[in-house]
Design an enzyme around this catalytic site. Sequence first.
Site, PDB file in Angstrom:
ATOM      1  N   GLU A   1       0.454   1.062   5.301  1.00 14.44           N
ATOM      2  CA  GLU A   1       2.023   0.911   5.277  1.00 14.44           C
ATOM      3  C   GLU A   1       2.780   1.918   6.076  1.00 14.44           C
ATOM      4  OE1 GLU A   1       2.663   0.531   0.963  1.00 14.44           O
ATOM      5  OE2 GLU A   1       2.083  -1.691   0.973  1.00 14.44           O
TER       6      GLU A   1
ATOM      7  N   GLU B   1      -4.080  -5.992   0.201  1.00 11.63           N
ATOM      8  CA  GLU B   1      -3.240  -5.476  -1.167  1.00 11.63           C
ATOM      9  C   GLU B   1      -2.453  -6.797  -1.870  1.00 11.63           C
ATOM     10  OE1 GLU B   1      -1.354  -1.917  -1.809  1.00 11.63           O
ATOM     11  OE2 GLU B   1      -2.487  -0.849  -0.590  1.00 11.63           O
TER      12      GLU B   1
END
Length: 492
Positions: free
Chosen positions: A202, A388
């Site tokens: 991320e 995720e």
Amino acid sequence: MQHSTQPFPKGFLWGGATADFQYEGGFNEGGRGINAQDFVTDGSVGRKRQITLKMADGSRGSVNSLESLPEGAEPCMYDDQYYPSHKAVDFYHHWKEDIHLMAEMGFSVFRFSICWSRIFPTGDELTPNEEGLDFYEKVIDECLACGIEPLITICHDEMPDHLARHYNGWHSRHLIDCYVRYATALFDRYKGKVKYWLTFNELNLIHGYSKIGVHRMDPQTYYQAEHHMFVASAITIREGHKRMPDAIFGSMFAMSAMYPATCKPEDVFAWYKQRRENYFFIDTMARGEYPNYAAEIFARKNVKLDIREGDLELIKAYPLDFVSFSYYRSTTICADHFTSIDPIGIMGGDTNPYLPKTPWNWSLDPLGLRFVLNELYDRYQKPVFVIENGLGEIDKLEEDGTVHDPYRMKFLSEHFQQMKDAINIDKVPCFGYTMWAPIDLVSLGTGEMKKRYGFVYVDMDDKGNGSLKRYKKDSFDWMKKVIASNGEDLNY
Ligand code: BGP
């Protein structure tokens, strides 16, 4: 809307995902060095997690993870504070048990991150810490023995504190060499055993010192640091391919869906621009070049990058092999009142009034997952991986050791259906799914334990008290059934 009733494609990877500083613990064992995450306290929705500090005048202070460190302040631990990364949920001593639980559900992949400071305690050593390498080798071998493919995040929002403290983290080019040395040590040790790798987690989700080591949180510092990470990722992919011809590389991006708040052209354009702020990172790494709109972002934010000879060629030559992302929710963007919640201007948005929300105010939006899968494949034409996705909820451990979590089965079933539709109807080549997080662990955002994601309940509270005993939730057997039918049977 038409839905697919077919199973997932043969060989689809089913599994779960974790991150070292939220899961592993053992912070002062096995030669692990202090990590920049080790100074981050617990928190809650109304009480932001803090990095505790010793101020320039010696007094005690703190900042939250989005703020700059005050001049002369240094991260410092205090005995009366609880730091979740130190023990986390103790995977360090429960790894075998946890992997066996995952195997029992039928997982074919386990995504975990390696703690950089467990391998290079300060980041500046020239040779890796053998005890650290050995720990993860045992984890990898156990996975393989259980028929589970290890999928490794080389760096998940963390770094040796020494590199943050003394070099201003990723703002320094020095970090490129340190990171490549670290990554290649992993490749040399685990080649032949690990096929799937992620260089970072991320990059488009903003955090400061604890994640990328920078002391100041301003666009100039931030984008310069990201540039160094782009170069480091490219060199790492080059070295990885050289050493492991069968390996494939991704990086992970926060790609929860974003919609215009209304069809007013101003809202649609505001949404488009905000989505691009977010796409900037993945565009650069997946396409191998800074996008044309980077010029507008840099001009608006007054950023002037120091790009050295050869950097852009490296980024171009070694882009990502596949695109992986996290998907939790969706937000809306409105031209009138958009304010970013971070100082770089990336994150923000409102909750969607059409959608139900979790206790943490995250909008539940299964269709958004199909939207994002299509969006990503249209944009890059590279295979995608849902790396995720999951539901943070409050679970209750009953006296008989059971945990009833129908909301989790509902959430996952609805998201799996949308993923199946994207694959079987829209023909998006998505080849795997790792649910966050199969065993309960500490929340990144709030540092709480009560925001639970797992198929397995871990007996620990928000302050780290508890037996750490593992209990199967109802969703455990449900997931086992889903995997056994390769996603054909999603009933709950
Ligand atoms: C992602 C992170 C994870 C994880 C997850 C859930 O952004 O990669 O580390 O924690 O979000 O978020 P939270 O823990 O805040 O509920």
